[in-house]
Design a protein around this motif. Structure first.
Motif, PDB file in Angstrom:
ATOM      1  N   LYS A  14       0.817  -1.214   0.000  1.00  0.00           N
ATOM      2  CA  LYS A  14       0.000   0.000   0.000  1.00  0.00           C
ATOM      3  C   LYS A  14       0.853   1.267   0.000  1.00  0.00           C
ATOM      4  CE  LYS A  14      -3.669  -2.511   0.493  1.00  0.00           C
ATOM      5  NZ  LYS A  14      -4.136  -3.111  -0.706  1.00  0.00           N
ATOM      6  N   ARG A  15       2.073   1.164   0.536  1.00  0.00           N
ATOM      7  CA  ARG A  15       2.990   2.307   0.624  1.00  0.00           C
ATOM      8  C   ARG A  15       4.341   1.900   0.051  1.00  0.00           C
ATOM      9  NH1 ARG A  15       2.698   2.789   6.913  1.00  0.00           N
ATOM     10  NH2 ARG A  15       3.397   0.717   6.440  1.00  0.00           N
ATOM     11  N   PRO A  16       5.182   2.849  -0.307  1.00  0.00           N
ATOM     12  CA  PRO A  16       6.509   2.509  -0.847  1.00  0.00           C
ATOM     13  C   PRO A  16       7.351   1.663   0.111  1.00  0.00           C
ATOM     14  CG  PRO A  16       6.020   4.807  -1.272  1.00  0.00           C
ATOM     15  CD  PRO A  16       4.923   4.296  -0.392  1.00  0.00           C
ATOM     16  N   ARG A  61      12.718 -12.998  -7.647  1.00  0.00           N
ATOM     17  CA  ARG A  61      13.398 -12.401  -8.800  1.00  0.00           C
ATOM     18  C   ARG A  61      12.541 -11.306  -9.431  1.00  0.00           C
ATOM     19  NH1 ARG A  61      13.631 -16.699 -11.789  1.00  0.00           N
ATOM     20  NH2 ARG A  61      15.207 -17.629 -10.463  1.00  0.00           N
ATOM     21  N   LEU A  62      11.242 -11.555  -9.574  1.00  0.00           N
ATOM     22  CA  LEU A  62      10.338 -10.543 -10.134  1.00  0.00           C
ATOM     23  C   LEU A  62      10.247  -9.310  -9.245  1.00  0.00           C
ATOM     24  CD1 LEU A  62       7.343 -12.581 -11.595  1.00  0.00           C
ATOM     25  CD2 LEU A  62       8.869 -11.041 -12.825  1.00  0.00           C
ATOM     26  N   LEU A  63      10.197  -9.518  -7.935  1.00  0.00           N
ATOM     27  CA  LEU A  63      10.160  -8.374  -7.014  1.00  0.00           C
ATOM     28  C   LEU A  63      11.419  -7.535  -7.150  1.00  0.00           C
ATOM     29  CD1 LEU A  63       8.663  -9.971  -3.782  1.00  0.00           C
ATOM     30  CD2 LEU A  63       7.609  -8.207  -5.195  1.00  0.00           C
ATOM     31  N   ARG A  64      12.560  -8.207  -7.210  1.00  0.00           N
ATOM     32  CA  ARG A  64      13.827  -7.477  -7.342  1.00  0.00           C
ATOM     33  C   ARG A  64      13.907  -6.749  -8.684  1.00  0.00           C
ATOM     34  NH1 ARG A  64      17.821 -12.060  -4.801  1.00  0.00           N
ATOM     35  NH2 ARG A  64      17.578 -11.425  -2.635  1.00  0.00           N
ATOM     36  N   LEU A  65      13.411  -7.388  -9.717  1.00  0.00           N
ATOM     37  CA  LEU A  65      13.456  -6.800 -11.058  1.00  0.00           C
ATOM     38  C   LEU A  65      12.573  -5.561 -11.156  1.00  0.00           C
ATOM     39  CD1 LEU A  65      14.537  -7.256 -13.958  1.00  0.00           C
ATOM     40  CD2 LEU A  65      12.464  -8.546 -14.394  1.00  0.00           C
ATOM     41  N   ASN A  66      11.438  -5.579 -10.472  1.00  0.00           N
ATOM     42  CA  ASN A  66      10.452  -4.505 -10.591  1.00  0.00           C
ATOM     43  C   ASN A  66      10.402  -3.576  -9.391  1.00  0.00           C
ATOM     44  OD1 ASN A  66       9.551  -5.482 -13.103  1.00  0.00           O
ATOM     45  ND2 ASN A  66       8.329  -7.021 -12.070  1.00  0.00           N
ATOM     46  N   ILE A  67      11.411  -3.582  -8.549  1.00  0.00           N
ATOM     47  CA  ILE A  67      11.365  -2.813  -7.301  1.00  0.00           C
ATOM     48  C   ILE A  67      11.133  -1.321  -7.552  1.00  0.00           C
ATOM     49  CG2 ILE A  67      13.876  -2.541  -7.122  1.00  0.00           C
ATOM     50  CD1 ILE A  67      13.510  -2.882  -4.070  1.00  0.00           C
ATOM     51  N   TYR A  68      11.805  -0.749  -8.527  1.00  0.00           N
ATOM     52  CA  TYR A  68      11.673   0.693  -8.763  1.00  0.00           C
ATOM     53  C   TYR A  68      10.314   1.042  -9.356  1.00  0.00           C
ATOM     54  CZ  TYR A  68      16.606   0.716  -7.694  1.00  0.00           C
ATOM     55  OH  TYR A  68      17.806   0.545  -7.055  1.00  0.00           O
ATOM     56  N   LEU A  70       7.547  -0.628  -8.828  1.00  0.00           N
ATOM     57  CA  LEU A  70       6.573  -0.772  -7.742  1.00  0.00           C
ATOM     58  C   LEU A  70       6.595   0.438  -6.814  1.00  0.00           C
ATOM     59  CD1 LEU A  70       7.149  -4.536  -6.897  1.00  0.00           C
ATOM     60  CD2 LEU A  70       5.099  -3.530  -7.909  1.00  0.00           C
ATOM     61  N   GLU A  71       7.799   0.913  -6.469  1.00  0.00           N
ATOM     62  CA  GLU A  71       7.904   2.090  -5.610  1.00  0.00           C
ATOM     63  C   GLU A  71       7.284   3.302  -6.285  1.00  0.00           C
ATOM     64  OE1 GLU A  71      12.076   2.298  -4.771  1.00  0.00           O
ATOM     65  OE2 GLU A  71      11.893   0.996  -3.019  1.00  0.00           O
ATOM     66  N   ASP A  72       7.494   3.461  -7.590  1.00  0.00           N
ATOM     67  CA  ASP A  72       6.900   4.590  -8.309  1.00  0.00           C
ATOM     68  C   ASP A  72       5.371   4.487  -8.337  1.00  0.00           C
ATOM     69  OD1 ASP A  72       9.370   5.675  -8.811  1.00  0.00           O
ATOM     70  OD2 ASP A  72       9.510   4.904 -10.858  1.00  0.00           O
ATOM     71  N   GLN A  73       4.855   3.294  -8.524  1.00  0.00           N
ATOM     72  CA  GLN A  73       3.403   3.107  -8.534  1.00  0.00           C
ATOM     73  C   GLN A  73       2.775   3.446  -7.191  1.00  0.00           C
ATOM     74  OE1 GLN A  73       2.643  -0.942  -9.619  1.00  0.00           O
ATOM     75  NE2 GLN A  73       3.093  -0.610 -11.799  1.00  0.00           N
ATOM     76  N   LEU A  74       3.518   3.187  -6.120  1.00  0.00           N
ATOM     77  CA  LEU A  74       2.980   3.406  -4.771  1.00  0.00           C
ATOM     78  C   LEU A  74       3.215   4.830  -4.268  1.00  0.00           C
ATOM     79  CD1 LEU A  74       4.007   0.000  -3.208  1.00  0.00           C
ATOM     80  CD2 LEU A  74       1.722   0.717  -3.911  1.00  0.00           C
ATOM     81  N   GLY A  75       3.865   5.648  -5.066  1.00  0.00           N
ATOM     82  CA  GLY A  75       3.947   7.053  -4.719  1.00  0.00           C
ATOM     83  C   GLY A  75       5.272   7.582  -4.233  1.00  0.00           C
ATOM     84  N   GLY A  76       6.350   6.941  -4.490  1.00  0.00           N
ATOM     85  CA  GLY A  76       7.636   7.495  -4.088  1.00  0.00           C
ATOM     86  C   GLY A  76       8.676   6.427  -3.930  1.00  0.00           C
ATOM     87  N   ALA A  77       9.876   6.848  -3.608  1.00  0.00           N
ATOM     88  CA  ALA A  77      10.999   5.925  -3.426  1.00  0.00           C
ATOM     89  C   ALA A  77      11.338   5.819  -1.954  1.00  0.00           C
ATOM     90  CB  ALA A  77      12.207   6.410  -4.204  1.00  0.00           C
ATOM     91  N   SER A  78      11.678   4.617  -1.527  1.00  0.00           N
ATOM     92  CA  SER A  78      12.114   4.447  -0.141  1.00  0.00           C
ATOM     93  C   SER A  78      13.625   4.524  -0.083  1.00  0.00           C
ATOM     94  CB  SER A  78      11.616   3.118   0.411  1.00  0.00           C
ATOM     95  OG  SER A  78      12.209   2.043  -0.301  1.00  0.00           O
ATOM     96  N   CYS A  79      14.132   5.059   0.995  1.00  0.00           N
ATOM     97  CA  CYS A  79      15.577   5.233   1.126  1.00  0.00           C
ATOM     98  C   CYS A  79      16.127   4.366   2.228  1.00  0.00           C
ATOM     99  CB  CYS A  79      15.913   6.680   1.432  1.00  0.00           C
ATOM    100  SG  CYS A  79      15.496   7.751   0.061  1.00  0.00           S
TER     101      CYS A  79
END
Length: 79
Positions: A14-16, A61-68, A70-79
């Protein structure tokens, strides 16, 4: 044993910050399956666990491949 799919893991986000949490959960799940396979007594159990491990690895592997993405879809990047 039902391995959580990529779609199920994405649906929980639901969140980044949730992306990193699901990534850690997916890795921990895969490692638990590997540990179970080492302790499995029967060949049938080992074969089933090997199939489950392959599915869990592909989800990770899919999660790692699409991490950025997914973060963009959820509204931002996590640091």
């Amino acid at each position: 044993m039902a391995v959580p799919t990529y779609e199920q893991r994405v649906a929980r986000m639901k969140r980044p910050e949730d992306v990193d949490r699901e990534l850690k959960r997916a890795k921990a799940y895969m490692m638990r399956l590997r540990g179970k396979m080492k302790k499995a007594a029967s060949l049938d159990e080992k074969i089933q666990l090997e199939k489950d491990i392959k599915l869990a690895e592909s989800v990770l592997r899919l999660l790692r491949l699409n991490i950025y993405e997914l973060e963009d879809q959820l509204g931002g990047a996590s640091c």
